[in-house]
Design a protein around this motif. Structure first.
Motif, PDB file in Angstrom:
ATOM      1  N   ALA A 130       0.902  -1.090   0.102  1.00 46.09           N
ATOM      2  CA  ALA A 130       0.003  -0.020  -0.021  1.00 46.09           C
ATOM      3  C   ALA A 130       0.759   1.258  -0.178  1.00 46.09           C
ATOM      4  N   GLU A 131       1.759   1.314   0.771  1.00 47.21           N
ATOM      5  CA  GLU A 131       2.647   2.452   0.762  1.00 47.21           C
ATOM      6  C   GLU A 131       3.587   2.454  -0.436  1.00 47.21           C
ATOM      7  N   ALA A 132       3.947   1.709  -1.139  1.00 50.63           N
ATOM      8  CA  ALA A 132       4.525   1.509  -2.407  1.00 50.63           C
ATOM      9  C   ALA A 132       3.627   2.060  -3.542  1.00 50.63           C
ATOM     10  N   GLY A 133       2.171   2.353  -3.210  1.00 53.09           N
ATOM     11  CA  GLY A 133       1.514   3.150  -3.960  1.00 53.09           C
ATOM     12  C   GLY A 133       0.388   1.932  -4.742  1.00 53.09           C
ATOM     13  N   GLY A 134       0.586   0.602  -4.425  1.00 53.50           N
ATOM     14  CA  GLY A 134      -0.192  -0.514  -4.741  1.00 53.50           C
ATOM     15  C   GLY A 134      -1.634  -0.273  -4.328  1.00 53.50           C
ATOM     16  N   THR A 135      -2.600  -1.111  -5.060  1.00 52.29           N
ATOM     17  CA  THR A 135      -3.906  -1.211  -4.780  1.00 52.29           C
ATOM     18  C   THR A 135      -4.299  -2.305  -4.092  1.00 52.29           C
ATOM     19  N   ILE A 136      -5.053  -2.496  -2.960  1.00 53.48           N
ATOM     20  CA  ILE A 136      -5.658  -3.427  -2.482  1.00 53.48           C
ATOM     21  C   ILE A 136      -6.979  -3.770  -2.312  1.00 53.48           C
ATOM     22  N   LEU A 137      -7.791  -4.470  -3.201  1.00 55.58           N
ATOM     23  CA  LEU A 137      -9.260  -4.512  -3.166  1.00 55.58           C
ATOM     24  C   LEU A 137      -9.842  -5.487  -2.455  1.00 55.58           C
ATOM     25  N   ASP A 138     -11.030  -5.384  -1.728  1.00 55.93           N
ATOM     26  CA  ASP A 138     -11.926  -6.561  -1.422  1.00 55.93           C
ATOM     27  C   ASP A 138     -12.676  -7.016  -2.487  1.00 55.93           C
ATOM     28  N   TRP A 139     -13.566  -8.107  -2.101  1.00 57.76           N
ATOM     29  CA  TRP A 139     -14.088  -8.768  -3.335  1.00 57.76           C
ATOM     30  C   TRP A 139     -15.149  -8.051  -3.930  1.00 57.76           C
ATOM     31  N   ASN A 140     -15.417  -6.976  -3.147  1.00 55.51           N
ATOM     32  CA  ASN A 140     -16.547  -5.902  -3.888  1.00 55.51           C
ATOM     33  C   ASN A 140     -15.730  -4.797  -4.694  1.00 55.51           C
ATOM     34  N   GLY A 141     -14.619  -4.736  -4.717  1.00 54.54           N
ATOM     35  CA  GLY A 141     -13.810  -3.772  -5.333  1.00 54.54           C
ATOM     36  C   GLY A 141     -13.544  -2.601  -4.852  1.00 54.54           C
ATOM     37  N   ALA A 142     -13.934  -2.492  -3.574  1.00 56.38           N
ATOM     38  CA  ALA A 142     -13.242  -1.398  -2.462  1.00 56.38           C
ATOM     39  C   ALA A 142     -12.121  -1.433  -2.209  1.00 56.38           C
ATOM     40  N   GLU A 143     -11.366  -0.183  -2.206  1.00 58.46           N
ATOM     41  CA  GLU A 143      -9.971  -0.235  -1.570  1.00 58.46           C
ATOM     42  C   GLU A 143      -9.972  -0.576  -0.108  1.00 58.46           C
TER      43      GLU A 143
END
Length: 181
Positions: A130-143
């Motif tokens: 996350a701190e490297a700028g990545g994206t982490i999403l739950d199964w509904n597409g929410a960050e």
């Protein structure tokens, strides 16, 4: 037997303060790389800043699949593996979540799909990604706000250094998620 082992592992340390994940360190003793992140302070590998990059198309991507060891986790993993294998260039299932997540933070793995992992297995790697700028999403597409995760609950997510890759992965695996999880 040393020769039958796969030397793929990571040492992961996290600090929570006031119910928030604020610091993470992951060390790869095989390759001798260290990764760290401070909430709001970015992420580093061996003292050099990590930054988000454009993603690869899925047909050229390497994706890590992480599932828990339960029978339900294994069934979900089988369905997801088949789907991921049909859309990605390569799918790995080495089950070293912190190692996979820091490799995603460096761009060496293009995406991570995780089903019901334990907090301690993924929290450090998630903060670094996350701190490297990545994206982490739950199964509904929410960050997902990785700093606010509940350490008593299993976590499922799709993650990538590239927002486009994370979203594309989620779209491709949604039918398998709905039918097997």
């Amino acid at each position: 037997d040393l020769y039958s082992a796969i030397p793929y592992l990571a040492i992961s340390i996290a600090l929570r303060q006031h119910r928030r994940l604020v610091l993470a360190v992951v060390y790869d003793p095989v390759l001798r790389h260290s990764f760290s992140a401070r909430l709001g302070g970015g992420a580093e590998q061996d003292g050099r800043a990590l930054k988000a990059r454009p993603g690869k198309p899925l047909d050229r991507a390497t994706v890590s699949l992480i599932t828990n060891y339960s029978q339900a986790g294994r069934r979900a993993g089988e369905a997801l593996y088949l789907k991921l294998n049909s859309v990605a260039r390569r799918v790995t299932t080495l089950w070293a979540p912190a190692a996979d997540l820091v490799r995603a933070a460096t761009g060496h793995i293009d995406g991570v799909v995780c089903v019901n992992a334990m907090y301690g297995d993924v929290c450090s790697g998630l903060l670094i990604l996350a701190e490297a700028g990545g994206t982490i999403l739950d199964w509904n597409g929410a960050e997902i706000d990785v700093a606010a995760l509940d350490p008593t609950e299993p976590i499922s997510f799709v993650a990538s250094l590239s927002e486009h890759t994370a979203n594309d992965l989620l779209v491709k695996i949604t039918p398998e998620l709905e039918s097997s999880i």
